[in-house]
Design a protein around this motif. Structure first.
Motif, PDB file in Angstrom:
ATOM      1  N   MET A  30      16.163  41.577  69.328  1.00  0.00           N
ATOM      2  CA  MET A  30      16.987  39.837  69.014  1.00  0.00           C
ATOM      3  C   MET A  30      16.425  39.033  67.381  1.00  0.00           C
ATOM      4  O   MET A  30      14.886  39.043  67.617  1.00  0.00           O
ATOM      5  CB  MET A  30      17.862  39.309  69.487  1.00  0.00           C
ATOM      6  N   SER A  31      16.837  39.307  66.402  1.00  0.00           N
ATOM      7  CA  SER A  31      16.173  39.070  65.026  1.00  0.00           C
ATOM      8  C   SER A  31      15.855  36.692  65.508  1.00  0.00           C
ATOM      9  O   SER A  31      16.978  36.699  65.989  1.00  0.00           O
ATOM     10  CB  SER A  31      15.852  38.667  63.975  1.00  0.00           C
ATOM     11  N   SER A  32      14.896  36.732  65.151  1.00  0.00           N
ATOM     12  CA  SER A  32      15.522  34.537  65.455  1.00  0.00           C
ATOM     13  C   SER A  32      16.760  34.230  64.195  1.00  0.00           C
ATOM     14  O   SER A  32      17.351  33.017  64.606  1.00  0.00           O
ATOM     15  CB  SER A  32      14.143  33.680  64.079  1.00  0.00           C
ATOM     16  N   TYR A  33      16.767  35.006  63.168  1.00  0.00           N
ATOM     17  CA  TYR A  33      18.429  34.667  62.223  1.00  0.00           C
ATOM     18  C   TYR A  33      19.271  35.146  63.451  1.00  0.00           C
ATOM     19  O   TYR A  33      20.434  34.229  63.420  1.00  0.00           O
ATOM     20  CB  TYR A  33      18.171  35.164  61.155  1.00  0.00           C
ATOM     21  N   THR A  34      19.153  36.257  64.169  1.00  0.00           N
ATOM     22  CA  THR A  34      20.017  36.379  64.811  1.00  0.00           C
ATOM     23  C   THR A  34      20.587  35.148  66.536  1.00  0.00           C
ATOM     24  O   THR A  34      21.628  34.586  66.429  1.00  0.00           O
ATOM     25  CB  THR A  34      19.937  36.686  65.642  1.00  0.00           C
ATOM     26  N   ARG A  35      19.232  34.676  66.831  1.00  0.00           N
ATOM     27  CA  ARG A  35      19.566  33.609  67.158  1.00  0.00           C
ATOM     28  C   ARG A  35      20.093  32.359  67.596  1.00  0.00           C
ATOM     29  O   ARG A  35      20.951  31.736  68.088  1.00  0.00           O
ATOM     30  CB  ARG A  35      17.906  33.248  67.800  1.00  0.00           C
ATOM     31  N   MET A  36      19.308  32.068  65.954  1.00  0.00           N
ATOM     32  CA  MET A  36      19.966  30.768  65.473  1.00  0.00           C
ATOM     33  C   MET A  36      21.166  30.858  64.730  1.00  0.00           C
ATOM     34  O   MET A  36      21.836  29.661  64.702  1.00  0.00           O
ATOM     35  CB  MET A  36      19.037  30.911  64.425  1.00  0.00           C
ATOM     36  N   ILE A  37      21.739  31.461  64.705  1.00  0.00           N
ATOM     37  CA  ILE A  37      23.075  31.873  64.210  1.00  0.00           C
ATOM     38  C   ILE A  37      24.439  31.663  65.305  1.00  0.00           C
ATOM     39  O   ILE A  37      25.233  31.179  65.615  1.00  0.00           O
ATOM     40  CB  ILE A  37      23.466  33.585  63.496  1.00  0.00           C
ATOM     41  N   GLN A  38      23.869  32.200  66.403  1.00  0.00           N
ATOM     42  CA  GLN A  38      24.335  32.659  67.802  1.00  0.00           C
ATOM     43  C   GLN A  38      24.195  30.641  68.182  1.00  0.00           C
ATOM     44  O   GLN A  38      25.091  30.121  68.903  1.00  0.00           O
ATOM     45  CB  GLN A  38      23.542  33.737  68.769  1.00  0.00           C
ATOM     46  N   GLU A  39      23.250  30.449  68.105  1.00  0.00           N
ATOM     47  CA  GLU A  39      23.289  28.725  68.373  1.00  0.00           C
ATOM     48  C   GLU A  39      24.074  27.832  68.068  1.00  0.00           C
ATOM     49  O   GLU A  39      24.590  27.026  67.689  1.00  0.00           O
ATOM     50  CB  GLU A  39      22.017  28.278  68.501  1.00  0.00           C
ATOM     51  N   ASP A  40      24.353  28.387  66.229  1.00  0.00           N
ATOM     52  CA  ASP A  40      24.776  27.078  65.360  1.00  0.00           C
ATOM     53  C   ASP A  40      26.182  28.108  65.452  1.00  0.00           C
ATOM     54  O   ASP A  40      27.202  26.599  64.594  1.00  0.00           O
ATOM     55  CB  ASP A  40      24.428  27.709  64.022  1.00  0.00           C
ATOM     56  N   THR A  41      26.469  29.139  65.914  1.00  0.00           N
ATOM     57  CA  THR A  41      28.410  28.994  65.420  1.00  0.00           C
ATOM     58  C   THR A  41      28.868  29.563  66.947  1.00  0.00           C
ATOM     59  O   THR A  41      30.169  29.709  67.281  1.00  0.00           O
ATOM     60  CB  THR A  41      28.517  30.926  64.758  1.00  0.00           C
TER      61      THR A  41
END
Length: 83
Positions: free
Chosen positions: A1-12
């Protein structure tokens, strides 16, 4: 899982399965660019916009992703047969 994916899940609050599609929508339909130059606030706003677009057009985005994944699988198969 990329850092972008983690941030996206947190944000959405999207699923792990949806996060890569949201990331792709962010790159191609929201920012028309890479994501590395976005501030954290811009990234968050873009993630939410992309998640909204995914929900509004899920059939279209899922079909496009399936088509891309099928193409990648075909290319890998061809490459493996050359070895």
């Amino acid at each position: 899982m990329s850092s972008y994916t983690r941030m996206i899940q947190e944000d959405t609050d999207c699923t792990a399965a949806d996060a890569p599609m949201v990331e792709e929508i962010m790159r191609n339909d929201v920012f028309h660019s890479t994501l590395d130059w976005q501030t954290r606030a811009e990234f968050r706003k873009g993630a939410r916009e992309a998640a909204r677009l995914l929900e509004e057009n899920r059939d279209l985005y899922e079909a496009a992703r399936a088509e891309t994944m099928a193409f990648v699988a075909q290319m890998k198969k061809q490459q493996a047969s050359r070895c």
